[in-house]
Scaffold this motif. Structure first.
Motif, PDB file in Angstrom:
ATOM      1  N   ALA A 716       0.946  -1.306   0.194  1.00 59.50           N
ATOM      2  CA  ALA A 716      -0.037   0.036   0.169  1.00 59.50           C
ATOM      3  C   ALA A 716       0.903   1.281   0.161  1.00 59.50           C
ATOM      4  CB  ALA A 716      -0.832   0.049   1.026  1.00 59.50           C
ATOM      5  N   ILE A 717       0.293   2.270  -0.611  1.00 56.91           N
ATOM      6  CA  ILE A 717       0.764   3.741  -0.611  1.00 56.91           C
ATOM      7  C   ILE A 717      -0.411   4.411  -0.096  1.00 56.91           C
ATOM      8  CG2 ILE A 717       1.855   5.561  -1.688  1.00 56.91           C
ATOM      9  CD1 ILE A 717       2.709   3.669  -3.952  1.00 56.91           C
ATOM     10  N   PHE A 718      -0.206   4.787   1.091  1.00 54.20           N
ATOM     11  CA  PHE A 718      -1.366   5.744   2.003  1.00 54.20           C
ATOM     12  C   PHE A 718      -1.050   7.143   2.124  1.00 54.20           C
ATOM     13  CE2 PHE A 718      -3.987   6.972   5.341  1.00 54.20           C
ATOM     14  CZ  PHE A 718      -5.418   6.473   4.809  1.00 54.20           C
ATOM     15  N   PRO A 719      -1.727   7.941   1.468  1.00 57.12           N
ATOM     16  CA  PRO A 719      -1.551   9.470   1.516  1.00 57.12           C
ATOM     17  C   PRO A 719      -2.063   9.815   2.777  1.00 57.12           C
ATOM     18  CG  PRO A 719      -3.121   9.133  -0.323  1.00 57.12           C
ATOM     19  CD  PRO A 719      -2.754   7.711   0.210  1.00 57.12           C
ATOM     20  N   ILE A 720      -1.432  10.375   3.835  1.00 56.21           N
ATOM     21  CA  ILE A 720      -1.828  11.132   5.134  1.00 56.21           C
ATOM     22  C   ILE A 720      -2.221  12.499   4.754  1.00 56.21           C
ATOM     23  CG2 ILE A 720      -1.484  11.767   7.239  1.00 56.21           C
ATOM     24  CD1 ILE A 720       0.524   9.395   7.460  1.00 56.21           C
ATOM     25  N   ARG A 725       3.282  10.584   2.845  1.00 55.32           N
ATOM     26  CA  ARG A 725       2.718   9.241   2.561  1.00 55.32           C
ATOM     27  C   ARG A 725       3.409   7.927   3.358  1.00 55.32           C
ATOM     28  NH1 ARG A 725       2.419   8.472  -4.105  1.00 55.32           N
ATOM     29  NH2 ARG A 725       4.693   8.458  -3.553  1.00 55.32           N
ATOM     30  N   LEU A 726       2.622   6.997   3.667  1.00 55.72           N
ATOM     31  CA  LEU A 726       3.114   5.780   4.210  1.00 55.72           C
ATOM     32  C   LEU A 726       3.110   4.599   3.207  1.00 55.72           C
ATOM     33  CD1 LEU A 726       0.826   5.732   7.552  1.00 55.72           C
ATOM     34  CD2 LEU A 726       3.269   6.504   7.251  1.00 55.72           C
ATOM     35  N   LEU A 727       4.364   4.002   3.322  1.00 56.32           N
ATOM     36  CA  LEU A 727       4.520   3.037   2.342  1.00 56.32           C
ATOM     37  C   LEU A 727       4.825   1.594   2.958  1.00 56.32           C
ATOM     38  CD1 LEU A 727       7.614   5.028   0.799  1.00 56.32           C
ATOM     39  CD2 LEU A 727       4.959   4.922  -0.066  1.00 56.32           C
ATOM     40  N   GLY A 728       4.193   0.586   2.411  1.00 55.20           N
ATOM     41  CA  GLY A 728       4.668  -0.517   3.093  1.00 55.20           C
ATOM     42  C   GLY A 728       4.273  -1.956   2.108  1.00 55.20           C
ATOM     43  N   GLN A 794      18.372   5.882  -4.544  1.00 55.64           N
ATOM     44  CA  GLN A 794      17.971   4.786  -5.424  1.00 55.64           C
ATOM     45  C   GLN A 794      16.816   3.930  -4.742  1.00 55.64           C
ATOM     46  OE1 GLN A 794      22.144   3.407  -5.507  1.00 55.64           O
ATOM     47  NE2 GLN A 794      21.943   3.164  -7.498  1.00 55.64           N
ATOM     48  N   THR A 795      16.412   4.255  -3.453  1.00 56.27           N
ATOM     49  CA  THR A 795      15.040   3.611  -2.734  1.00 56.27           C
ATOM     50  C   THR A 795      13.875   3.592  -3.863  1.00 56.27           C
ATOM     51  OG1 THR A 795      14.455   5.603  -1.572  1.00 56.27           O
ATOM     52  CG2 THR A 795      16.246   4.421  -0.599  1.00 56.27           C
ATOM     53  N   GLU A 796      13.794   4.669  -4.597  1.00 56.97           N
ATOM     54  CA  GLU A 796      12.570   4.698  -5.497  1.00 56.97           C
ATOM     55  C   GLU A 796      12.484   3.488  -6.160  1.00 56.97           C
ATOM     56  OE1 GLU A 796      10.245   7.875  -8.376  1.00 56.97           O
ATOM     57  OE2 GLU A 796      12.173   8.417  -7.391  1.00 56.97           O
ATOM     58  N   ASP A 797      13.665   3.056  -6.783  1.00 55.19           N
ATOM     59  CA  ASP A 797      13.707   1.710  -7.656  1.00 55.19           C
ATOM     60  C   ASP A 797      13.057   0.305  -6.824  1.00 55.19           C
ATOM     61  OD1 ASP A 797      14.885   3.021  -9.741  1.00 55.19           O
ATOM     62  OD2 ASP A 797      16.874   2.419  -8.950  1.00 55.19           O
ATOM     63  N   VAL A 798      13.152   0.245  -5.697  1.00 50.84           N
ATOM     64  CA  VAL A 798      12.650  -0.830  -5.223  1.00 50.84           C
ATOM     65  C   VAL A 798      11.227  -0.812  -4.860  1.00 50.84           C
ATOM     66  CG1 VAL A 798      13.293  -0.219  -2.460  1.00 50.84           C
ATOM     67  CG2 VAL A 798      13.163  -2.587  -3.443  1.00 50.84           C
ATOM     68  N   LEU A 799      10.723   0.458  -4.569  1.00 52.50           N
ATOM     69  CA  LEU A 799       9.277   0.916  -4.255  1.00 52.50           C
ATOM     70  C   LEU A 799       8.569   0.760  -5.563  1.00 52.50           C
ATOM     71  CD1 LEU A 799       9.803   3.810  -2.059  1.00 52.50           C
ATOM     72  CD2 LEU A 799       9.464   1.605  -1.212  1.00 52.50           C
ATOM     73  N   ARG A 800       9.221   1.024  -6.680  1.00 50.84           N
ATOM     74  CA  ARG A 800       8.387   0.738  -7.981  1.00 50.84           C
ATOM     75  C   ARG A 800       8.289  -0.622  -8.176  1.00 50.84           C
ATOM     76  NH1 ARG A 800      11.786   4.697 -10.403  1.00 50.84           N
ATOM     77  NH2 ARG A 800      12.513   3.318 -11.635  1.00 50.84           N
ATOM     78  N   ARG A 801       9.420  -1.219  -7.987  1.00 51.55           N
ATOM     79  CA  ARG A 801       9.419  -2.710  -8.104  1.00 51.55           C
ATOM     80  C   ARG A 801       8.373  -3.667  -7.396  1.00 51.55           C
ATOM     81  NH1 ARG A 801      15.102  -2.500  -9.180  1.00 51.55           N
ATOM     82  NH2 ARG A 801      15.427  -3.552  -7.331  1.00 51.55           N
ATOM     83  N   GLY A 802       8.502  -3.286  -5.999  1.00 53.46           N
ATOM     84  CA  GLY A 802       7.847  -3.944  -4.896  1.00 53.46           C
ATOM     85  C   GLY A 802       6.172  -3.498  -4.629  1.00 53.46           C
ATOM     86  N   ILE A 803       5.902  -2.457  -4.834  1.00 57.01           N
ATOM     87  CA  ILE A 803       4.595  -1.914  -4.760  1.00 57.01           C
ATOM     88  C   ILE A 803       3.973  -1.657  -6.261  1.00 57.01           C
ATOM     89  CG2 ILE A 803       3.186  -0.080  -3.527  1.00 57.01           C
ATOM     90  CD1 ILE A 803       5.084   0.044  -1.378  1.00 57.01           C
ATOM     91  N   LEU A 804       3.157  -2.348  -6.544  1.00 57.90           N
ATOM     92  CA  LEU A 804       2.345  -2.103  -8.028  1.00 57.90           C
ATOM     93  C   LEU A 804       1.929  -0.774  -7.997  1.00 57.90           C
ATOM     94  CD1 LEU A 804       2.010  -3.633 -10.424  1.00 57.90           C
ATOM     95  CD2 LEU A 804      -0.184  -4.577  -9.715  1.00 57.90           C
ATOM     96  N   GLY A 805       2.153   0.075  -8.900  1.00 61.14           N
ATOM     97  CA  GLY A 805       1.410   1.216  -8.910  1.00 61.14           C
ATOM     98  C   GLY A 805       2.102   2.436  -8.550  1.00 61.14           C
ATOM     99  N   TYR A 806       3.258   1.957  -7.771  1.00 61.65           N
ATOM    100  CA  TYR A 806       4.338   3.356  -7.074  1.00 61.65           C
ATOM    101  C   TYR A 806       4.780   4.393  -8.198  1.00 61.65           C
ATOM    102  CZ  TYR A 806       7.536   5.645  -4.527  1.00 61.65           C
ATOM    103  OH  TYR A 806       8.372   6.594  -3.959  1.00 61.65           O
ATOM    104  N   GLN A 807       4.345   5.492  -7.814  1.00 60.37           N
ATOM    105  CA  GLN A 807       5.124   6.592  -8.549  1.00 60.37           C
ATOM    106  C   GLN A 807       5.819   7.518  -7.525  1.00 60.37           C
ATOM    107  OE1 GLN A 807       2.007   7.821 -11.394  1.00 60.37           O
ATOM    108  NE2 GLN A 807       3.586   8.009 -12.813  1.00 60.37           N
TER     109      GLN A 807
END
Length: 807
Positions: A716-720, A725-728, A794-807
């Motif tokens: 999930a990406i949850f915008p507060i 935003r919280l990521l998990g 570079q953390t954005e790379d793993v977030l894009r791969r691990g969380i479907l739809g991350y931008q």
């Protein structure tokens, strides 16, 4: 204002000011225009447009560009004039336009303009409450609410003095804004050297809102070169939230998007295999078509590693070389892996694509490591997944309208410390392919898939294989129907190496008895015939108040392949493919050419779709099953990793799949396989994706394959708020009774700063369930200064791969 000393004047200065004086006496605004300015619609530094939303279901969303949408209006832009041209070269031939309310010319060489003074020439515009000008020396002195604009910069000051002929100006108590970026700041003193260069003393620089610098560079001296896109600061201190955290006696940074040489921001990391890591890369902008990066890293448990990257782009060729080297590793050996303590360790990655002329291209990808544990110990702990095999290849490829060909080789290296080298697939050394697709007329075509390859591997049977697969296919179709007959012939021949009799093959149907190969040149030949037919019906319908076009698509696929005993053929690259919906229409359930299944099958399938008025598919549902008129007798040996299950029953699994996306807020995908013979579920998947607001997303998936896999995956990406935003992500394996991956983080985004803190626990290699040593923990921190760069970018790379739809 600093016009060029060679600027021609179409009117003498005294006449120009005399006209202004005459208009001033009549009570109007003095205006003398010698030539009209050419308007330009190029805007100033506006806020960036928001990134387009990544469509639901896309596996890898592109990164979001830097956005300044949350920035306040820039105060300096209040006097920006978008109609001015943006080319400083126009100054040489441009005329000058002067406007003011009052003109005092009592001295023939000295003039005083006052009251909303405006002087414009080409890209230059100077405005002030009062401007004194000496016609003899070309000195000028602007005072009171001074505002200056040129092609690359806006400037406001209490006072601006200069000399036109010397092309120089000095300002006091300055605020400035770069027009090619959001770079802005204040200075005690500023110098306008020419159209592309300026210098400031006791200066600040930031891309944040004017007057609200969350981060900034404070320097004793700053020189901005807009021609090269570089800022050079001396005696510089980096501040975040007004707290100094980095001092650099000499500091260069980009003032636009062009690349430049210099230190990149340091990287920090931590893992339980190599300890704390610190790296500070240095970027070398060697030429417009090639560059390099040197990156020394310090691992507290292993030593100092030097990494380097070199990229090049020349006519017809592009490539990249990455090298990492660590001498005398001080770390512990990986249990079960290669001995690494005290050893020199390295990693090599090289890729190149070169056009050879005509339709031919040479491409290569070389990936090698010093040992099986290298990626486990030094792979980037947050954004590199565990890799079990490194693949290398080199090929010459070509193609045309009706043909394609390749010649090259493939090699593989085991980099999994928990598995022996015997699990690595055969090297294909060399390998050649030829594909043909030649239309005979509008409904008939001839084609062929041909492969010749030599297989190499230590301590197992080796040999060469030739696979010829010609076919003749027809395609008859109308608006609501299609009939596609296809007739093929497959011939596969082998030449085994001289010691082939040392090895053997398993008996039929997975028997345990091993028989030696008694033929050095075994072969197999058989015909393959299929008939694919279908109908397409459609009608108008409505669902939830929205009109759609609904289709109903029945399909029959008949396949016939006679049985050939293939137990005397080696297994070089053949595996049993996963059974899914598309396997209902496949002529072979094995990958590779070592096994060709026998078949006397009829597949029946039904698909329905909902298409909206723009033709977008909003729903797709399919179900199908194979009816076996005779059992499939070609099997794989039971000792093989992927053993072919017997098919001595009449029907295959029922295979169903469903995809729904009735709007842009949510999407559901599902697949299901039920075995009517065992009355058990063989496969089930469910994926749900729900968009939360403009930039939030929730994903849930369930994956089940009987006897192999049972996993839950939620992210999930949850915008507060607009900024937080919280990521998990959490992946749990029911069969292994453990977490495969857990990721949690928080992201802050503002006008000019983005901050991410991400922690990750993950499995890095295979191993027993009870072995907790094959997992790793990583904690990474990323601080992005928009327009300047990022710490740990570079953390954005793993977030894009691990969380479907991350931008």
């Amino acid at each position: 204002m600093t016009p060029s000393p060679t600027t021609p004047r179409t009117l003498p200065p005294r006449r120009l000011l005399a006209v202004a004086a005459a208009l001033a006496l009549s009570g109007g605004v003095a205006e003398a225009r010698t030539a009209p300015a050419q308007p330009s619609t190029t805007p100033g530094p506006a806020a960036s447009a928001a990134a387009p939303t990544c469509p639901l279901g896309v596996f890898h969303c592109p990164p979001r560009p830097e956005s300044y949408a949350m920035c306040r209006p820039n105060a300096l832009l209040e006097f920006y004039d978008p109609t001015l041209p943006r080319d400083p070269a126009l100054r040489e031939s441009a005329d000058t336009d002067v406007q003011s309310t009052h003109v005092d010319s009592s001295n023939q060489a000295y003039y005083r303009l006052s009251g909303n003074v405006r002087i414009e020439r080409a890209d230059q515009l100077l405005r002030a409450d009062r401007i004194d000008y000496n016609d003899s020396t070309t000195d000028y002195d602007a005072q009171g609410n001074v505002r200056y604009q040129e092609a690359g910069e806006l400037l406001s000051a209490d006072r601006l003095r200069g000399n036109n002929q010397a092309n120089h100006g000095v300002a006091e108590n300055v605020r400035y804004q770069l027009l090619q970026s959001r770079g802005n700041g204040t200075a005690a003193r500023g110098e306008l050297l020419d159209a592309q260069h300026s210098r400031y003393s006791q200066v600040t620089y930031s891309t944040c809102d004017v007057g609200h610098h969350l981060w900034e560079v404070r320097a004793k001296d700053l020189k901005i070169d807009k021609a090269d896109g570089v800022g050079v600061a001396r005696g510089a201190t980096m501040r975040f939230a007004n707290v100094p955290f980095l001092y650099l006696p000499y500091f260069t940074f980009p003032v636009d998007n062009r690349r430049k040489s210099g230190f990149l921001y340091p990287t920090f990391g931590s893992s339980n295999r190599s300890g704390t890591m610190f790296a500070i890369p240095y970027y070398l902008n060697l030429a417009p078509n090639y560059d390099a990066t040197l990156e020394p890293r310090i691992y507290t448990q292993r030593g100092t590693l030097l990494a380097g990257e070199f990229r090049y782009l020349v006519p017809g060729t592009r490539g990249q070389l990455n090298v990492e080297y660590l001498p005398n590793d001080r770390g512990e050996d990986t249990p079960g892996g290669d001995a690494t303590h005290g050893q020199d360790r390295w990693l090599l990655k090289y890729g190149d694509v070169t056009r050879l002329g005509g339709p031919w291209v040479f491409s290569t990808s070389i990936n090698r490591a010093s040992d099986r544990s290298y990626l486990r110990d030094f792979g980037n702990d947050l954004y590199t997944s565990a890799i079990g095999t490194l693949a290398s290849n080199a090929y010459v490829r070509g193609g045309g309208d009706w043909w394609s060909a390749s010649f090259g080789a493939d090699s593989y290296q085991n980099v999994d410390p928990y598995l022996p080298d015997t699990v690595v697939q055969y090297k294909r050394w060399p390998r050649a392919t030829l594909g043909l697709d030649l239309p005979i007329n509008r409904w008939l075509e001839f084609g062929a898939d041909t492969e010749a390859v030599a297989f190499r591997k230590d301590d197992v049977i080796e040999g060469k294989r030739l696979d010829l697969y010609p076919y003749l296919a027809a395609d008859f179709r109308g608006a609501a129907w299609f009939v596609r007959p296809r007739l093929a012939y497959r011939y596969t021949a082998y030449e085994l190496d001289g010691d082939y009799q040392r090895y053997g093959y398993r008996g039929p149907l997975g028997g345990t008895q091993v028989s030696p190969f008694d033929d050095r040149t075994p072969s197999r030949a058989l015909p393959i015939a299929s008939l694919d037919t279908g109908l397409i019906f459609d009608r108008r319908t409505a669902l939830f108040g929205t009109s759609y076009t609904q289709t109903l698509e029945p399909r029959l696929y008949y396949l016939y392949v006679p049985y050939r005993n293939q137990n005397d053929l080696p297994l070089f690259d053949t595996r049993l493919m996963s059974f899914d919906y598309w396997q209902l229409f496949s002529p072979n359930r094995f990958s590779g050419a070592d096994r060709q299944m026998d078949a006397n099958n009829l597949t029946a399938a039904l698909t329905t779709r909902l298409l909206d008025d723009s033709g977008v598919e909003r729903l797709s549902a399919s179900i199908g099953q194979i009816h076996y008129f005779s059992p499939q007798r070609v099997q794989l040996p039971s000792s093989n990793v992927a053993t072919a299950a017997p098919t001595d029953w009449v029907h295959s699994d029922y295979v169903a799949q469903l995809g729904i996306q009735l709007n842009d807020r949510w999407r559901l995908d599902s697949a299901y396989q039920w075995n009517p013979n065992t009355r058990l579920t063989d496969l089930g998947t469910l994926g749900l994706q729900r968009r939360i607001g403009a930039d939030g997303i929730f994903n849930f998936s369930y994956r089940f394959r009987r006897n192999y896999l049972k996993q839950y995956d939620a992210s999930a990406i949850f915008p507060i708020s607009e900024r937080w935003r919280l990521l998990g992500r959490w992946v749990y394996s029911v069969r292994d009774r453990r977490t495969v991956e857990a990721l949690a983080g928080v992201e802050y985004d503002s006008c000019c700063v983005a901050v991410r803190v991400v922690g990750r626990h993950y499995v890095i290699a295979r191993g027993p369930v009870t072995d907790r040593g094959n997992t790793n923990n990583a904690l990474m921190f990323e601080l992005v200064f928009k327009g300047l760069g990022a710490f740990n970018g570079q953390t954005e790379d793993v977030l894009r791969r691990g969380i479907l739809g991350y931008q």
